[in-house]
Design an enzyme around this catalytic site. Structure first.
Site, short mmCIF file in Angstrom:
data_model
loop_
_atom_site.label_atom_id
_atom_site.label_comp_id
_atom_site.label_asym_id
_atom_site.label_seq_id
_atom_site.Cartn_x
_atom_site.Cartn_y
_atom_site.Cartn_z
N CYS A 34 9.41 -1.04 -6.72
CA CYS A 34 8.90 0.23 -6.17
C CYS A 34 9.96 0.81 -5.24
CB CYS A 34 7.61 -0.01 -5.41
SG CYS A 34 7.03 1.44 -4.50
N ASP A 52 11.62 13.23 7.99
CA ASP A 52 10.53 12.29 7.74
C ASP A 52 10.82 11.55 6.44
OD1 ASP A 52 8.23 10.92 8.24
OD2 ASP A 52 6.86 12.60 7.92
N ASP A 53 10.23 10.35 6.30
CA ASP A 53 10.53 9.57 5.09
C ASP A 53 9.82 10.11 3.86
OD1 ASP A 53 7.82 8.21 5.11
OD2 ASP A 53 8.62 7.46 6.99
N SER A 108 9.87 4.90 11.17
CA SER A 108 10.56 4.53 9.93
C SER A 108 11.61 5.54 9.51
CB SER A 108 9.53 4.35 8.81
OG SER A 108 8.81 5.55 8.60
N ASN A 153 0.16 -9.72 -3.68
CA ASN A 153 0.62 -8.38 -3.30
C ASN A 153 0.81 -7.59 -4.58
OD1 ASN A 153 3.77 -7.02 -2.14
ND2 ASN A 153 1.76 -6.10 -2.08
N GLY A 154 0.09 -6.48 -4.71
CA GLY A 154 0.23 -5.65 -5.90
C GLY A 154 -1.10 -5.11 -6.36
N CYS A 203 -0.32 6.64 -7.63
CA CYS A 203 0.27 5.36 -8.00
C CYS A 203 -0.84 4.44 -8.49
CB CYS A 203 0.98 4.73 -6.80
SG CYS A 203 1.62 3.07 -7.13
N GLY A 247 0.31 -4.79 5.97
CA GLY A 247 -1.14 -4.80 5.91
C GLY A 247 -1.72 -5.13 7.26
N TYR A 261 10.31 3.36 2.64
CA TYR A 261 9.36 3.21 3.75
C TYR A 261 8.76 1.82 3.92
CZ TYR A 261 5.10 3.56 6.49
OH TYR A 261 4.12 3.34 7.41
N CYS A 297 -0.20 -5.45 0.45
CA CYS A 297 -0.26 -6.71 1.17
C CYS A 297 1.11 -7.26 1.49
CB CYS A 297 -0.98 -7.79 0.33
SG CYS A 297 -2.57 -7.30 -0.32
#
Length: 518
Positions: free
Chosen positions: A254, A363-364, A301, A122-123, A400, A39, A260, A8
């Site tokens: 994180c 790429d990331d 990105s 958020n989380g 994760c 999001g 990213y 989020c």
């Protein structure tokens, strides 16, 4: 490419009652639009009305789809919070859209909630299901951690919200950055590990809390500082008050915020994201050099990392893969042939740049590998001679638990495979992942700056220090990474704590007030 998703984006704005210098609803809409990358499934706002009650509106879709009126359908307000969501816990439905508003007296016909609490989160809590199971089930209307947090804050014994926070927050295991409306105030809270970003800004006497500084930039606010891990910010008519509620032994942002998740223009934990991504590319070129004709990013990105790789390697940079700006996952594919051409619908190729060329594709990250496999096949079809794939993230080998949709371990292409096996599966001539020490080295090469002035990128060893053994430097950069970041998706020891054990812990809930009958 196969993008990881964060849970989020959140924002809160507080102007003193009577301050009509801005329309808080419009500014919330603009700030949420700036956080849209965090999001895109739902958006919502909760605001105080003129009587100090909380009204809210949520809907499925992007911010400008939900708030076509720039929030004008909500009451005029001096304070409110907003939320954009990507579902990682709970299904994608309007019942799970935030912010969540809970209140003992239920909801009035006009949509306002007396004595209520609104929470945007958020989380992800690893013990969220256990907490939800022990809350009054008839009060639960969603499947999210956000609602569990809101109800815990509502029902825990305590005369004030702060007292209830002191009791409730130590029970929360995992990642949470929160903005909260209650008691006529705006609160901002960050978990003691600091896994998700949260920052403070202001426009004169108006305070803003947001997931990223790009939201502050969008509304013309001045960045003030990060919300510290474990910190509670309270904003009311008397101004801003800060205190540390819970402390952890280390900080664990994180690491994918730099790789990213965050907007490239954001300033996260005292480093500019764009500069870190360029440094990742430079380090990637140092670790995995190759002879090639062109360095090409997978848009968008990966562009800073590709620029860094090109600068460090001396290989020309070119955007030979062009993202179709109008492609969307809801694009109707009328037949099997077009479904198989999905990557071609998402990207266009500059054929003169790729035909007969040796390409370094940057790429990331590489998640499942399936989309990259299709992209490589499409590039071969365009006549590319060699493809050397480079990832600015180390291999992802573990799921994760803290609010990112890394899939089950069996779905991760790097789990249980060697680098060569992954390269063979994707179909590239060579594959290079940034190493974990290299990740630490790249981040360390970007100086932390306490303000947003004079940022500078440096390379280790530029300050005239005595040379040290490579093994010592490797250990140093790994320790730096471990001290500041969560990187458990790359190495299990990179988690701040064992999420499986934490989820199984059954600390008793505090004494809770009985909710009023509905």
């Amino acid at each position: 490419m196969e993008r990881l998703r964060d849970a989020c984006g959140i924002v809160g704005i507080y102007a003193r009652p009577g301050d009509e210098s801005i329309d808080v609803r419009q500014y919330l809409t603009l700030a949420l639009t700036a956080l849209q990358h965090r999001g895109q499934e739902s958006a919502g706002m909760a605001v105080y009305d003129r009587r100090g009650r909380i009204a809210h509106r949520v809907g499925m879709g992007k911010v400008r789809e939900v708030f076509t009126d720039m929030g004008q359908g909500l009451p005029a307000t001096h304070c409110g919070i907003g939320h954009v969501r990507y579902s990682t816990t709970g299904s994608s439905c309007v019942e799970n859209a935030g912010p969540f508003v809970v209140g003992e007296n239920g909801e009035d016909p006009d949509g306002a909630h007396p004595g209520a609490i609104a929470v945007a989160h958020n989380g992800n809590l690893v013990n969220g299901p256990a907490l939800r199971a022990r809350l009054p089930q008839h009060l639960l209307s969603s499947t999210t951690d956000s609602e569990a947090i809101a109800l815990l804050l509502l029902l825990t014994e305590g005369a004030t919200l702060r007292e209830r926070m002191l009791t409730a927050f130590p029970l929360l295991k995992g990642a949470y950055s929160l903005v909260i409306l209650a008691e006529g105030k705006l609160y901002a809270v960050r978990d003691p590990w600091g896994m998700r970003p949260l920052c403070l800004g202001r426009i004169g006497a108006i305070w803003i809390a947001a997931s990223e500084s790009c939201a502050l930039d969008r509304i013309g606010a001045t960045f003030v500082r990060n919300v510290e891990p474990g910190e509670l910010i309270t904003i009311d008519e008397q101004g801003l008050h800060s205190e540390i509620l819970v402390q952890a032994p280390r900080q664990t942002l994180c690491v994918f915020e730099y790789i990213y998740f965050s907007d490239a223009t954001s300033y996260v934990n005292n480093r500019y994201v764009y500069l870190v991504r360029e440094a990742l590319g430079r380090e990637l070129a140092r670790e995995h050099p190759v002879e090639a004709d062109l360095v090409v990013p997978v848009p968008d990105s990966s562009i800073p990392a590709a620029l860094g790789y090109a600068a460090a390697s001396g290989i020309p940079y070119g955007q030979a893969i062009i993202k179709n700006r109008y492609s969307d996952r809801t694009f109707i594919k009328p037949d099997q042939r077009l479904r198989q051409m999905e990557v071609d619908l998402k990207f266009n190729f500059v054929r003169p740049k790729v035909e007969g060329q040796r390409l370094v594709i940057v790429d990331d990250s590489i998640v499942r590998g399936n989309t990259m496999k299709r992209l490589v096949a499409a590039l071969r079809h365009q006549g590319v001679r060699e493809i050397h794939l480079r990832s600015s993230a180390p291999p992802l080998r573990h799921p994760c638990y803290f609010g990112i949709d890394i899939p089950h371990e069996s779905e991760l292409v790097a789990a249980g495979r060697s680098i060569q096996e992954v390269a063979d599966y994707i179909g590239v001539d060579s594959l290079g992942y940034l190493s974990i020490p290299g990740l630490g080295r790249a981040i360390a090469s970007v100086r932390r700056v306490s303000g947003r002035t004079a940022p500078a990128a440096t390379q280790p060893g530029e300050r005239g220090a005595e040379p040290v053994e490579e093994s010592e430097m490797t250990a140093f950069y790994e320790e730096l990474l471990h001290r500041e970041f969560c990187y458990g998706c790359m190495r299990r020891q990179g988690w701040p704590f064992d999420p499986v054990v934490a989820a199984d812990e059954s600390s008793p809930l505090p004494l809770m007030r009985q909710p009023s009958p509905s």
